[in-house]
Write a protein that holds these residues in place. Structure first.
Motif, PDB file in Angstrom:
ATOM      1  N   LEU A 584       0.858  -1.187   0.000  1.00  0.00           N
ATOM      2  CA  LEU A 584       0.000   0.000   0.000  1.00  0.00           C
ATOM      3  C   LEU A 584       0.891   1.232   0.000  1.00  0.00           C
ATOM      4  O   LEU A 584       1.779   1.359   0.851  1.00  0.00           O
ATOM      5  N   THR A 585       0.646   2.143  -0.936  1.00  0.00           N
ATOM      6  CA  THR A 585       1.486   3.331  -1.072  1.00  0.00           C
ATOM      7  C   THR A 585       0.613   4.577  -1.126  1.00  0.00           C
ATOM      8  O   THR A 585      -0.386   4.617  -1.859  1.00  0.00           O
ATOM      9  N   PHE A 586       1.015   5.602  -0.353  1.00  0.00           N
ATOM     10  CA  PHE A 586       0.195   6.789  -0.130  1.00  0.00           C
ATOM     11  C   PHE A 586       0.947   8.052  -0.536  1.00  0.00           C
ATOM     12  O   PHE A 586       2.184   8.098  -0.495  1.00  0.00           O
ATOM     13  N   LYS A 587       0.174   9.083  -0.915  1.00  0.00           N
ATOM     14  CA  LYS A 587       0.735  10.410  -1.115  1.00  0.00           C
ATOM     15  C   LYS A 587      -0.360  11.442  -0.847  1.00  0.00           C
ATOM     16  O   LYS A 587      -1.558  11.105  -0.776  1.00  0.00           O
ATOM     17  N   LEU A 588       0.035  12.682  -0.701  1.00  0.00           N
ATOM     18  CA  LEU A 588      -0.927  13.747  -0.417  1.00  0.00           C
ATOM     19  C   LEU A 588      -1.891  13.914  -1.578  1.00  0.00           C
ATOM     20  O   LEU A 588      -1.484  13.931  -2.748  1.00  0.00           O
ATOM     21  N   GLY A 589      -3.175  14.023  -1.258  1.00  0.00           N
ATOM     22  CA  GLY A 589      -4.188  14.302  -2.265  1.00  0.00           C
ATOM     23  C   GLY A 589      -4.696  13.108  -3.026  1.00  0.00           C
ATOM     24  O   GLY A 589      -5.678  13.228  -3.772  1.00  0.00           O
ATOM     25  N   ALA A 590      -4.073  11.943  -2.886  1.00  0.00           N
ATOM     26  CA  ALA A 590      -4.549  10.744  -3.586  1.00  0.00           C
ATOM     27  C   ALA A 590      -5.867  10.274  -2.972  1.00  0.00           C
ATOM     28  O   ALA A 590      -6.131  10.495  -1.791  1.00  0.00           O
ATOM     29  N   GLN A 591      -6.685   9.608  -3.789  1.00  0.00           N
ATOM     30  CA  GLN A 591      -8.017   9.211  -3.323  1.00  0.00           C
ATOM     31  C   GLN A 591      -8.342   7.767  -3.685  1.00  0.00           C
ATOM     32  O   GLN A 591      -9.506   7.410  -3.888  1.00  0.00           O
ATOM     33  N   GLY A 592      -7.342   6.928  -3.777  1.00  0.00           N
ATOM     34  CA  GLY A 592      -7.567   5.531  -4.120  1.00  0.00           C
ATOM     35  C   GLY A 592      -8.315   4.791  -3.032  1.00  0.00           C
ATOM     36  O   GLY A 592      -8.360   5.205  -1.875  1.00  0.00           O
ATOM     37  N   ALA A 593      -8.911   3.658  -3.414  1.00  0.00           N
ATOM     38  CA  ALA A 593      -9.666   2.828  -2.477  1.00  0.00           C
ATOM     39  C   ALA A 593      -9.340   1.362  -2.734  1.00  0.00           C
ATOM     40  O   ALA A 593      -9.025   0.969  -3.861  1.00  0.00           O
ATOM     41  N   LEU A 594      -9.423   0.565  -1.692  1.00  0.00           N
ATOM     42  CA  LEU A 594      -9.195  -0.865  -1.817  1.00  0.00           C
ATOM     43  C   LEU A 594     -10.508  -1.573  -2.144  1.00  0.00           C
ATOM     44  O   LEU A 594     -11.581  -1.136  -1.714  1.00  0.00           O
ATOM     45  N   PRO A 595     -10.442  -2.670  -2.897  1.00  0.00           N
ATOM     46  CA  PRO A 595     -11.670  -3.432  -3.172  1.00  0.00           C
ATOM     47  C   PRO A 595     -12.184  -4.071  -1.894  1.00  0.00           C
ATOM     48  O   PRO A 595     -11.425  -4.353  -0.976  1.00  0.00           O
ATOM     49  N   PRO A 596     -13.489  -4.316  -1.808  1.00  0.00           N
ATOM     50  CA  PRO A 596     -14.030  -4.955  -0.604  1.00  0.00           C
ATOM     51  C   PRO A 596     -13.497  -6.376  -0.457  1.00  0.00           C
ATOM     52  O   PRO A 596     -13.157  -7.042  -1.436  1.00  0.00           O
ATOM     53  N   VAL A 597     -13.417  -6.825   0.789  1.00  0.00           N
ATOM     54  CA  VAL A 597     -12.911  -8.157   1.091  1.00  0.00           C
ATOM     55  C   VAL A 597     -14.013  -8.956   1.768  1.00  0.00           C
ATOM     56  O   VAL A 597     -14.629  -8.487   2.728  1.00  0.00           O
ATOM     57  N   GLU A 598     -14.248 -10.157   1.250  1.00  0.00           N
ATOM     58  CA  GLU A 598     -15.197 -11.056   1.893  1.00  0.00           C
ATOM     59  C   GLU A 598     -14.451 -11.885   2.927  1.00  0.00           C
ATOM     60  O   GLU A 598     -13.398 -12.436   2.650  1.00  0.00           O
ATOM     61  N   TRP A 599     -15.013 -11.964   4.105  1.00  0.00           N
ATOM     62  CA  TRP A 599     -14.299 -12.649   5.184  1.00  0.00           C
ATOM     63  C   TRP A 599     -15.278 -13.307   6.120  1.00  0.00           C
ATOM     64  O   TRP A 599     -16.238 -12.692   6.586  1.00  0.00           O
ATOM     65  N   GLN A 600     -15.068 -14.599   6.362  1.00  0.00           N
ATOM     66  CA  GLN A 600     -15.852 -15.328   7.349  1.00  0.00           C
ATOM     67  C   GLN A 600     -14.884 -15.903   8.367  1.00  0.00           C
ATOM     68  O   GLN A 600     -14.076 -16.774   8.046  1.00  0.00           O
ATOM     69  N   SER A 601     -14.949 -15.396   9.577  1.00  0.00           N
ATOM     70  CA  SER A 601     -13.940 -15.751  10.572  1.00  0.00           C
ATOM     71  C   SER A 601     -14.301 -16.974  11.404  1.00  0.00           C
ATOM     72  O   SER A 601     -13.461 -17.528  12.089  1.00  0.00           O
TER      73      SER A 601
END
Length: 706
Positions: A584-601
């Motif tokens: 995961l890489t970040f910078k000022l002003g970026a607006q990316g999003a991660l895809p949803p994750v399905e999880w059954q614990s």
């Protein structure tokens, strides 16, 4: 600062052996790191050229475009999936526009540092059965780069040199005897054209050492053993002869003594000294390893050697005669700081044993030592002798003893960082105990866990109320520590232990990922939380920061894993997040999003009837704790990375169970044949014990208590 070698990403993939490579057009000086460039790393702060950014391993970046005033505007610039469901512990290397990262099973990725576009991928093809020798997950902590090559220490013990542009193999050598249960999880370092690498495996029975190989062809330059061999044989050097005087018994017959160099190193170019930390003994229990006592050098020690030859210079032992798995392989930081009105060249370490040490790195003199967590095994460090003053009962010779900190330490491998502006060290702290006791019947088994402690004494209590109370004791925090005053400046409590390593910057920031799936920025001077991002998975690796074309980026490798996740994960966080391994890489002003994750614990508990008698269950309990717990979790409570045995359909069939456990039918999935370590009766007893624990969990779930 602009990148030295600008390049345009090519658009076609080419196959190079086991690598998929994407060539970069233009300059040939990709990853052209050398001594002069690394020593002058602060002159190009936009790069992260070595494991700790600089030889002193401070993990401090002079970059300040992102600071405490604007960090709230940080957003996701790009992400890249790492294709594993095991732990990700690597610190990325970023140089000349390329980010080099590793994932589980020692797989290397080269990515465009601006966009995350893949350049090449190298898979060393680790046999999954090798995971049985990895006490603490099939992890890797990163690579080193030097003069156009990328150096990887693979889990199976190979040291591999890759072409930095293509990922093609330049050379590959075995650093250890593949017949022995050694592993490599640590990141190499390069000093004076020599690649330095250690190994792990002390629990399983090995003799530790660190080796130096020539970068050009992989030839061995020197090797320094950390514990002596059989004294009737010639000693390799004077240091081994000295060390042998501190041992008793026949330790070489119990796997070699241990003392593996599995992580930390640092280098001082001015003093021309290489420093490394040494791990625990084999077995942990000194009563078995070295009856009659002794300091057992160089276990749990910081050792300084000459990097040209491996010649011993000095050592400092943090835990003489260690008996709790109190390694000194934790992060080493070098700095020059004013102490008592005088500038001292210091070495700092917060090893497992709970004391924060400041040493003079010229000669190993102890300057100060104070506990950074509550401890019960010792009262203090005697400044006249440099030795801890122990609580006599803590060695559990006669009775079991509850020890703070546990065998995972007050601080484990997760890197800490030092900010020269604040004068503080930022430590990922663990704070929970473990119970130690003498084993009922110890039998050294080569290649299996040989702690020499009582697994039942160290297990979870039977009562759910007691388990809940134990869970409440298991804490984790980010601690800002003043190494001059030897006291806390501030701390932030986390939801639980096993949080990520830290990065600190000139922007008055500290970055850290957490076990419960967040990446957080704190104010370096006050600890105020300034920004956070949901990572969808636990974070254990340490972040880095770099700059391209005047823009500062912050990058972290995420993916829940490691020793705590295997042994305690489900017990401490029943709703822990899944492993979704990514960069995961970040910078000022970026607006990316991660895809949803399905999880059954939740595990489905559907065990067969329990027909075993108490003697069988007791045998299964003891065997499980000694031989199975490290991968499958305490008391068969899954650590989330490996299938929960309590939910296994194989519990219903003798043949299915034994085909896996005693015949290795799932060895290609990482489950080894256990027949060298347990017999058929013990295998059946373990099955009975797991069935019992599955019924226990099912009853609790039916009652709404699980």
């Amino acid at each position: 600062m602009s990148i030295r070698a600008t390049a345009v990403i090519a658009t076609t993939f080419i196959l190079l052996g086991s690598c998929t490579g994407l060539e970069k057009d233009g300059s040939d000086d990709i990853a052209d790191v050398n001594a002069a460039r690394l020593i002058a790393a602060n002159s190009e702060p936009g790069s992260w050229m070595s494991h700790g950014r600089t030889y002193d391993e401070q993990r401090f970046s002079p970059l300040h475009e992102i600071d405490s005033d604007n960090v709230a505007k940080l957003g996701l610039a790009w992400s890249y999936d790492l294709e594993t469901q095991r732990g990700v512990e690597a610190t990325s290397i970023v140089v000349d526009g390329v980010l080099y990262a590793t994932s589980a099973w020692s797989i290397v990725y080269a990515l465009d540092a601006r966009t995350g576009a893949p350049l090449w991928r190298y898979d060393p093809g680790i046999a999954r059965e090798k995971g049985k020798d990895a006490c603490c997950d099939a992890v890797n902590r990163g690579v080193a780069v030097w003069k156009g090559q990328v150096f990887l220490g693979a889990l199976d013990g190979r040291l591999i040199a890759l072409d930095a542009k293509t990922g093609a193999v330049n050379w590959s050598i075995a650093t250890l005897d593949p017949a022995l249960p050694y592993t490599i999880t640590g990141a190499p370092r390069v000093v004076k054209d020599k690649v330095l690498i250690g190994n792990g495996g002390a629990e399983y029975g090995v003799r530790g050492y660190i080796s130096a190989y020539n970068v050009s062809d992989g030839s061995l330059a020197w090797r320094f053993y950390t514990v002596p061999t059989d004294p009737s044989l010639p000693f390799e050097n004077d240091a081994m002869e000295m060390a042998a005087e501190t041992w008793n018994g026949r330790w070489w017959e119990l796997g070699g003594g241990g003392g593996t160099v599995w992580d930390s190193m640092a280098y001082d170019p001015e003093l021309d000294l290489l420093y490394f930390g040494v791990g625990n003994g084999t077995p942990w229990n000194q009563e078995l390893r070295s009856p009659g006592g002794g300091d057992n050098l160089f276990l749990s020690s910081i050792v300084a050697v000459k990097p040209d030859t491996g010649e011993y210079v000095w050592h400092y032992q943090t835990t003489p005669g260690e008996t709790w798995d109190y390694t000194a392989t934790q992060h080493i930081i070098l700095a020059d700081m004013a102490i008592d009105g005088k500038i001292r060249k210091v070495l700092m370490q917060a090893p497992k044993n709970g004391f924060f040490y400041v040493l003079d790195r010229t000669d190993g003199e102890l300057i100060s030592a104070q506990n950074y967590v509550d401890i019960t095994w010792a009262t203090h460090v005697d400044m006249n002798t440099g030795r801890p003053v122990e609580e006599p009962a803590a060695r559990y010779r006669e009775e079991p003893y509850l020890v703070f900190p546990s065998y995972l330490g007050g601080h484990n491998w997760h890197p800490m960082s030092f900010n020269p502006s604040t004068g503080l060290v930022y430590i990922p702290v663990l704070d929970f105990p473990a119970s130690y006791g003498q084993p009922e019947n110890f039998r050294y088994i080569p290649g299996s866990g040989n702690t020499g402690t009582n697994g039942i004494v160290g297990s979870l209590p039977d009562s759910q109320a007691d388990r809940n109370a134990m869970r409440a004791l298991m804490q984790g925090r980010l601690l800002a520590w003043d190494p001059v005053e030897q006291k806390e400046a501030w701390h932030v409590e986390h939801r639980g232990p096993w949080n990520g390593g830290t990065l600190t910057t000139a922007g008055n920031l500290v970055f850290q990922g957490t076990a419960d799936g967040k990446f957080v920025a704190f104010s370096a001077d006050t600890g105020e939380t300034l920004w956070r991002f949901p990572t969808q998975t636990g974070v254990v690796a340490a972040p880095v920061t770099y700059e391209i074309d005047g823009e500062q980026y912050v990058s972290v490798n995420v993916g829940w894993g490691g020793a705590f996740a295997l042994v305690f994960g489900e017990f401490v966080q029943a709703d822990s997040l899944p492993n979704v391994s990514r960069v995961l890489t970040f910078k000022l002003g970026a607006q990316g999003a991660l895809p949803p994750v399905e999880w059954q614990s939740k595990v489905v508990f559907n065990p067969p009837p329990l027909n075993a008698d108490e003697d069988t269950l007791r045998k299964g309990y003891a065997t499980y704790q000694d031989r199975c717990m490290a991968c499958h979790g305490l008391n068969a409570v899954s650590g989330l990375l490996i299938p929960d045995l309590r939910g296994s359909a194989r519990l219903w069939s003798d043949d299915d169970w034994h085909s896996v456990v005693m015949a290795g039918s799932l060895r290609t999935n990482g489950m080894p044949d256990m027949s060298p370590y347990i017999n058929n009766a013990e295998s059946e007893a373990v099955r009975a014990y797991v069935i019992q624990q599955a019924h226990r969990a099912a009853d609790l779930r039916d009652a709404g208590e699980y």
